[in-house]
Design a protein around this motif. Structure first.
Motif, PDB file in Angstrom:
ATOM      1  N   ILE A 124       0.830  -1.119  -0.334  1.00  0.00           N
ATOM      2  CA  ILE A 124      -0.008   0.172   0.059  1.00  0.00           C
ATOM      3  C   ILE A 124       0.979   1.315  -0.076  1.00  0.00           C
ATOM      4  O   ILE A 124       1.906   1.316   0.637  1.00  0.00           O
ATOM      5  N   ASN A 125       0.437   2.363  -0.730  1.00  0.00           N
ATOM      6  CA  ASN A 125       1.148   3.569  -0.786  1.00  0.00           C
ATOM      7  C   ASN A 125       0.512   4.507   0.160  1.00  0.00           C
ATOM      8  O   ASN A 125      -0.293   5.525   0.039  1.00  0.00           O
ATOM      9  N   GLU A 126       0.635   4.218   1.541  1.00  0.00           N
ATOM     10  CA  GLU A 126       0.218   5.044   2.599  1.00  0.00           C
ATOM     11  C   GLU A 126       1.347   4.946   3.736  1.00  0.00           C
ATOM     12  O   GLU A 126       1.829   4.075   4.051  1.00  0.00           O
ATOM     13  N   SER A 127       1.109   5.916   4.470  1.00  0.00           N
ATOM     14  CA  SER A 127       2.115   6.134   5.657  1.00  0.00           C
ATOM     15  C   SER A 127       1.490   6.427   6.896  1.00  0.00           C
ATOM     16  O   SER A 127       1.977   6.436   7.766  1.00  0.00           O
ATOM     17  N   ASN A 128       0.105   6.678   6.944  1.00  0.00           N
ATOM     18  CA  ASN A 128      -0.775   7.265   8.068  1.00  0.00           C
ATOM     19  C   ASN A 128      -0.901   6.084   8.562  1.00  0.00           C
ATOM     20  O   ASN A 128      -1.643   4.927   8.552  1.00  0.00           O
ATOM     21  N   GLN A 129      -0.531   6.045   9.915  1.00  0.00           N
ATOM     22  CA  GLN A 129      -0.431   4.903  10.928  1.00  0.00           C
ATOM     23  C   GLN A 129      -2.148   4.516  11.463  1.00  0.00           C
ATOM     24  O   GLN A 129      -2.110   3.480  11.706  1.00  0.00           O
ATOM     25  N   GLN A 130      -2.719   5.635  11.629  1.00  0.00           N
ATOM     26  CA  GLN A 130      -4.006   5.217  12.222  1.00  0.00           C
ATOM     27  C   GLN A 130      -5.036   4.756  10.920  1.00  0.00           C
ATOM     28  O   GLN A 130      -5.814   3.744  11.465  1.00  0.00           O
ATOM     29  N   LYS A 131      -4.895   5.243   9.817  1.00  0.00           N
ATOM     30  CA  LYS A 131      -5.616   4.507   8.776  1.00  0.00           C
ATOM     31  C   LYS A 131      -5.286   3.148   8.474  1.00  0.00           C
ATOM     32  O   LYS A 131      -6.094   2.343   8.208  1.00  0.00           O
ATOM     33  N   ILE A 132      -3.949   2.974   8.575  1.00  0.00           N
ATOM     34  CA  ILE A 132      -3.445   1.325   8.488  1.00  0.00           C
ATOM     35  C   ILE A 132      -4.148   0.465   9.744  1.00  0.00           C
ATOM     36  O   ILE A 132      -4.475  -0.617   9.330  1.00  0.00           O
ATOM     37  N   ALA A 133      -4.117   1.193  10.859  1.00  0.00           N
ATOM     38  CA  ALA A 133      -4.460   0.441  11.946  1.00  0.00           C
ATOM     39  C   ALA A 133      -5.929   0.127  11.695  1.00  0.00           C
ATOM     40  O   ALA A 133      -6.426  -1.096  12.306  1.00  0.00           O
ATOM     41  N   ASP A 134      -6.666   1.033  11.436  1.00  0.00           N
ATOM     42  CA  ASP A 134      -8.162   0.807  11.218  1.00  0.00           C
ATOM     43  C   ASP A 134      -8.363  -0.298  10.316  1.00  0.00           C
ATOM     44  O   ASP A 134      -9.264  -1.015  10.440  1.00  0.00           O
ATOM     45  N   VAL A 135      -7.767  -0.318   9.338  1.00  0.00           N
ATOM     46  CA  VAL A 135      -7.867  -1.139   8.078  1.00  0.00           C
ATOM     47  C   VAL A 135      -7.603  -2.583   8.975  1.00  0.00           C
ATOM     48  O   VAL A 135      -8.330  -3.575   8.388  1.00  0.00           O
ATOM     49  N   VAL A 136      -6.619  -2.676   9.160  1.00  0.00           N
ATOM     50  CA  VAL A 136      -6.014  -4.015  10.075  1.00  0.00           C
ATOM     51  C   VAL A 136      -7.038  -4.550  10.734  1.00  0.00           C
ATOM     52  O   VAL A 136      -7.633  -5.706  10.761  1.00  0.00           O
ATOM     53  N   ALA A 137      -7.732  -3.627  11.821  1.00  0.00           N
ATOM     54  CA  ALA A 137      -9.009  -3.985  12.520  1.00  0.00           C
ATOM     55  C   ALA A 137      -9.890  -4.721  11.790  1.00  0.00           C
ATOM     56  O   ALA A 137     -10.670  -5.673  12.322  1.00  0.00           O
ATOM     57  N   GLN A 138     -10.360  -3.883  10.827  1.00  0.00           N
ATOM     58  CA  GLN A 138     -11.385  -4.397   9.820  1.00  0.00           C
ATOM     59  C   GLN A 138     -11.269  -5.655   9.187  1.00  0.00           C
ATOM     60  O   GLN A 138     -11.976  -6.585   9.119  1.00  0.00           O
ATOM     61  N   LEU A 139      -9.842  -6.082   8.862  1.00  0.00           N
ATOM     62  CA  LEU A 139      -9.845  -7.080   8.169  1.00  0.00           C
ATOM     63  C   LEU A 139      -9.622  -8.354   9.214  1.00  0.00           C
ATOM     64  O   LEU A 139     -10.299  -9.503   8.923  1.00  0.00           O
ATOM     65  N   GLU A 140      -9.181  -7.996  10.270  1.00  0.00           N
ATOM     66  CA  GLU A 140      -9.101  -9.052  11.341  1.00  0.00           C
ATOM     67  C   GLU A 140     -10.445  -9.501  11.828  1.00  0.00           C
ATOM     68  O   GLU A 140     -10.796 -10.612  12.305  1.00  0.00           O
ATOM     69  N   ALA A 141     -11.421  -8.598  11.611  1.00  0.00           N
ATOM     70  CA  ALA A 141     -12.793  -8.876  12.418  1.00  0.00           C
ATOM     71  C   ALA A 141     -13.378  -9.884  11.406  1.00  0.00           C
ATOM     72  O   ALA A 141     -14.519 -10.309  11.466  1.00  0.00           O
ATOM     73  N   GLY A 142     -12.793 -10.279  10.270  1.00  0.00           N
ATOM     74  CA  GLY A 142     -13.382 -11.233   8.842  1.00  0.00           C
ATOM     75  C   GLY A 142     -13.485 -12.446   9.438  1.00  0.00           C
ATOM     76  O   GLY A 142     -12.382 -12.860  10.241  1.00  0.00           O
ATOM     77  N   GLU A 143     -14.518 -13.039   9.090  1.00  0.00           N
ATOM     78  CA  GLU A 143     -14.468 -14.711   9.729  1.00  0.00           C
ATOM     79  C   GLU A 143     -13.521 -15.567   9.250  1.00  0.00           C
ATOM     80  O   GLU A 143     -13.118 -16.385   9.608  1.00  0.00           O
ATOM     81  N   GLN A 144     -13.142 -15.281   7.904  1.00  0.00           N
ATOM     82  CA  GLN A 144     -12.259 -16.288   7.347  1.00  0.00           C
ATOM     83  C   GLN A 144     -10.970 -15.794   7.304  1.00  0.00           C
ATOM     84  O   GLN A 144      -9.965 -16.437   6.713  1.00  0.00           O
ATOM     85  N   ILE A 145     -10.641 -14.712   8.053  1.00  0.00           N
ATOM     86  CA  ILE A 145      -9.395 -14.323   8.115  1.00  0.00           C
ATOM     87  C   ILE A 145      -8.725 -14.485   9.407  1.00  0.00           C
ATOM     88  O   ILE A 145      -9.309 -14.590  10.401  1.00  0.00           O
TER      89      ILE A 145
END
Length: 394
Positions: free
Chosen positions: A360-381
């Motif tokens: 990803i072309n992103e360096s905003n730590q908070q935005k990355i952390a939010d995405v990770v939290a959403q991905l981790e919430a997925g049942e198949q992940i």
């Protein structure tokens, strides 16, 4: 700082690859990676911190691979790193099986008197052997070890026939064109004077050679097992040897039932016991584990697919997930919904599980952390990790 835990003594040539600025060795009971040789981990409770286990050797029977897979832990081995050591041991035992070299050497040590030379000349006929040249060798399993044995046996003048329905492209290129490929393994059992087996221990290869296979061999045939003890049915071999329809058996795996039989040679698991092999395995295990921890790249894993992608973006997200339809769409849409640009992406599946790398072309730590939290919430992940590209200066 990555935490590494070791079991067994790992050659320093391998451990030195973990630089002290980035890695701490045996300083935490919650390691990111484990590196070992023969330590059995079946009763080991893996901390949630463990991302990968690297074995400095080819076999992984001492590691609960299924359990690791379910926890999203990548298991690595070092195929080919000890191949030359095993090959040389097999070739040596082929020679010892036809020439009573050791028996002759021990007999000479018991001689005495000024006429030792005359005694030797008078009695050396008792140690007459045979030659390998012109004899037929069957190699079951043409991986790194089997391919090397096939090539070198041919150079010794043997007629070599190999069987492997799953030979890799790289290995196929390395095998001499003079090594004949058997279409059916029965061709090896029926025709070969010597048979050596080099396959991994899986449920379908347990007792690969048993009563049926032994009954197909020539009574003069000799069998070699330098793969795993359970590949060959011990009771069946004992019966074959004692009943005279197998001339000899050599194994690198000690079993009390096989001891004190003049037709059976048992070695103390010497296959990879060379200084060179231990160093090569340690270096390869460390290199593979280090690359995975730092970049997420998977190579030489026994439970996850090979996934390799150049790392040029500021951050990389690695995702272990179930191998089901539309997972890539869900992952990419989750990241895109956070207004994060995906620069590169790769996904590979293996059985019920899959592994995805997203740069990803992103360096905003908070935005990355939010995405990770959403991905981790997925049942198949199962597991999500973020890796910073330390080579990039912001």
């Amino acid at each position: 700082m990555f935490q590494i835990k070791t079991f067994n003594a790992i050659a320093p040539e391998g451990m030195n690859r973990f630089d002290k600025e980035t890695y701490a060795i045996n300083q935490s009971e919650n390691p990111d990676g484990i590196i070992l040789r023969s330590q059995k981990l079946h009763d080991y409770e893996f901390p949630e911190s463990v991302l990968a286990v690297a074995r400095a050797g080819a076999g992984t029977n001492n590691i609960p691979v299924d359990k690791c897979t379910e926890q999203g832990i990548v298991v690595f081995n070092t195929p080919g790193a000890n191949a030359n050591a095993v090959k040389e041991l097999v070739i040596a035992n082929l020679l010892l099986s036809v020439r009573p070299i050791l028996q002759g050497a021990m007999w000479v040590q018991n001689l005495s008197g000024p006429d030792v030379e005359e005694q030797v000349e008078a009695h050396k006929k008792q140690f007459v052997g045979n030659e390998l040249e012109g004899k037929k060798l069957g190699v079951i399993g043409l991986g790194a070890i089997g391919a090397m044995i096939a090539n070198d046996a041919y150079r010794l003048g043997m007629e070599v026939i190999g069987y492997d329905p799953h030979v890799s492209v790289d290995t196929a290129w390395s095998i001499s064109r003079r090594v004949k490929r058997a279409k059916e393994v029965s061709e090896i059992y029926n025709t070969c004077d010597f048979i050596t087996v080099h396959v991994p221990l899986l449920e379908q290869t347990r007792h690969l050679i048993s009563d049926k296979e032994l009954s197909m061999m020539k009574p003069s045939a000799k069998l070699f097992n330098f793969s795993r003890g359970e590949i060959v049915d011990t009771e069946a071999v004992l019966k074959a040897v004692n009943d005279g329809y197998l001339a000899g058996f050599t194994t690198d795996f000690a079993d009390e039932r096989l001891l004190n039989n003049e037709k059976i040679v048992v070695l103390p698991h010497l296959g990879a016991s060379t200084e060179e092999a231990e160093i090569n395995c340690a270096k390869m295990a460390a290199r593979t584990l280090k690359r995975f921890l730092e970049t997420g790249v998977i190579k030489h894993s026994v439970n996850f697919p090979t996934v390799d992608m150049s790392f040029h973006s500021p951050y990389r997200i690695t995702i272990v997930h179930n191998n089901i339809p539309n997972m890539l769409g869900k992952i990419s849409s989750t990241i895109a919904s956070a207004d994060i640009n995906i620069e590169n992406m790769i996904n590979r599946g293996r059985g019920d599980y899959a592994y995805t790398l997203v740069d990803i072309n992103e360096s905003n730590q908070q935005k990355i952390a939010d995405v990770v939290a959403q991905l981790e919430a997925g049942e198949q992940i199962m597991r999500v990790r973020v890796i910073e590209n330390t080579e990039i200066t912001y």
